[in-house]
Write a protein that holds these residues in place. Structure first.
Motif, short mmCIF file in Angstrom:
data_model
loop_
_atom_site.label_atom_id
_atom_site.label_comp_id
_atom_site.label_asym_id
_atom_site.label_seq_id
_atom_site.Cartn_x
_atom_site.Cartn_y
_atom_site.Cartn_z
N SER A 78 35.63 41.50 36.40
CA SER A 78 36.79 40.60 36.29
C SER A 78 38.10 41.35 36.50
O SER A 78 38.99 40.87 37.21
CB SER A 78 36.81 39.92 34.92
N GLU A 79 38.20 42.51 35.89
CA GLU A 79 39.43 43.30 36.03
C GLU A 79 39.63 43.77 37.47
O GLU A 79 40.76 43.83 37.95
CB GLU A 79 39.41 44.48 35.05
N ALA A 80 38.53 44.09 38.14
CA ALA A 80 38.64 44.50 39.55
C ALA A 80 39.16 43.35 40.39
O ALA A 80 40.01 43.55 41.27
CB ALA A 80 37.29 44.98 40.07
N LEU A 81 38.68 42.15 40.13
CA LEU A 81 39.17 40.97 40.87
C LEU A 81 40.64 40.72 40.57
O LEU A 81 41.43 40.44 41.48
CB LEU A 81 38.34 39.74 40.51
N HIS A 83 42.82 42.86 39.70
CA HIS A 83 43.59 43.95 40.30
C HIS A 83 43.94 43.66 41.76
O HIS A 83 44.98 44.10 42.25
CB HIS A 83 42.81 45.27 40.18
N ILE A 84 43.09 42.92 42.44
CA ILE A 84 43.38 42.58 43.84
C ILE A 84 43.96 41.17 43.99
O ILE A 84 44.04 40.63 45.08
CB ILE A 84 42.14 42.76 44.76
N GLY A 85 44.34 40.59 42.83
CA GLY A 85 45.04 39.31 42.87
C GLY A 85 44.17 38.07 42.85
O GLY A 85 44.65 36.98 43.17
N ILE A 86 42.93 38.19 42.43
CA ILE A 86 42.03 37.04 42.36
C ILE A 86 41.80 36.69 40.89
O ILE A 86 41.46 37.56 40.09
CB ILE A 86 40.68 37.33 43.05
#
Length: 181
Positions: A78-81, A83-86
């Protein structure tokens, strides 16, 4: 000599079945989380689900709830998403509602992290060929890793890597003492 050969052959057959189960379950975890290919984290979750129970018991030895570990991994995704604005909530991934549709491929494919895990697993397995491949062998790869979803998840959960390594060794010794080799 013949007895030894038969024993090694049985272990290989067992190991192939374990690898098949690991790969299929890892792919299932990946697909349920909206990913095309499994990564190391999916193989860890797959190892915890193996019927031998050794990976799950490793975490029990250090009082780590494997359901919480799964949630920590999901949080990393979730945090990775984010981080890229999703916004992860927009994906509305409820793994109970996801129908597993395995992609049609001629060869098994996984993320580079999973490929590296499998290579390391093969190298580590060369140490002790007298026992079958177990879930704890997958977990054994992670105490020394500093990078990746699993390393970050273990860090968030404040899992002591030395304690994890000790729990792995303890579970391995317990397995060996309970199973005649």
């Amino acid at each position: 000599m013949l007895k030894s050969l038969i024993h090694r052959l049985r272990l290989r057959v067992h190991d192939m079945a374990t690898i098949k189960t690991l790969c299929e379950k890892a792919e299932e975890y990946a697909l349920k989380s909206g990913e095309d290919m499994p990564g190391e984290e999916h193989f860890l979750l797959s190892a915890i689900a193996l019927p031998d129970g050794t990976a799950r018991r490793v975490f029990e030895r250090i009082n780590v709830d494997t359901d919480m570990l799964k949630k920590a991994i999901e949080k990393q995704h979730s945090e990775a998403l984010q981080h890229i604005g999703i916004d992860p909530s927009l994906l509305n991934l409820n793994e109970d509602d996801v129908e597993i549709r395995r992609p049609k491929r001629n060869l098994y494919q996984s993320k580079p992290s999973a490929q590296a895990l499998m290579k390391e697993l093969v190298e580590r397995r060369r140490k002790d060929r007298n026992i079958p491949l177990l879930g704890l062998h997958v977990v054994e790869v992670f105490p020394t890793k500093d990078l990746g979803v699993v390393a970050r998840s273990l860090k968030i959960m404040e899992v002591d890597r030395a304690a994890l390594a000790s729990a792995i060794e303890g579970e391995l010794q317990s397995y060996k003492s309970q199973n005649t080799i």
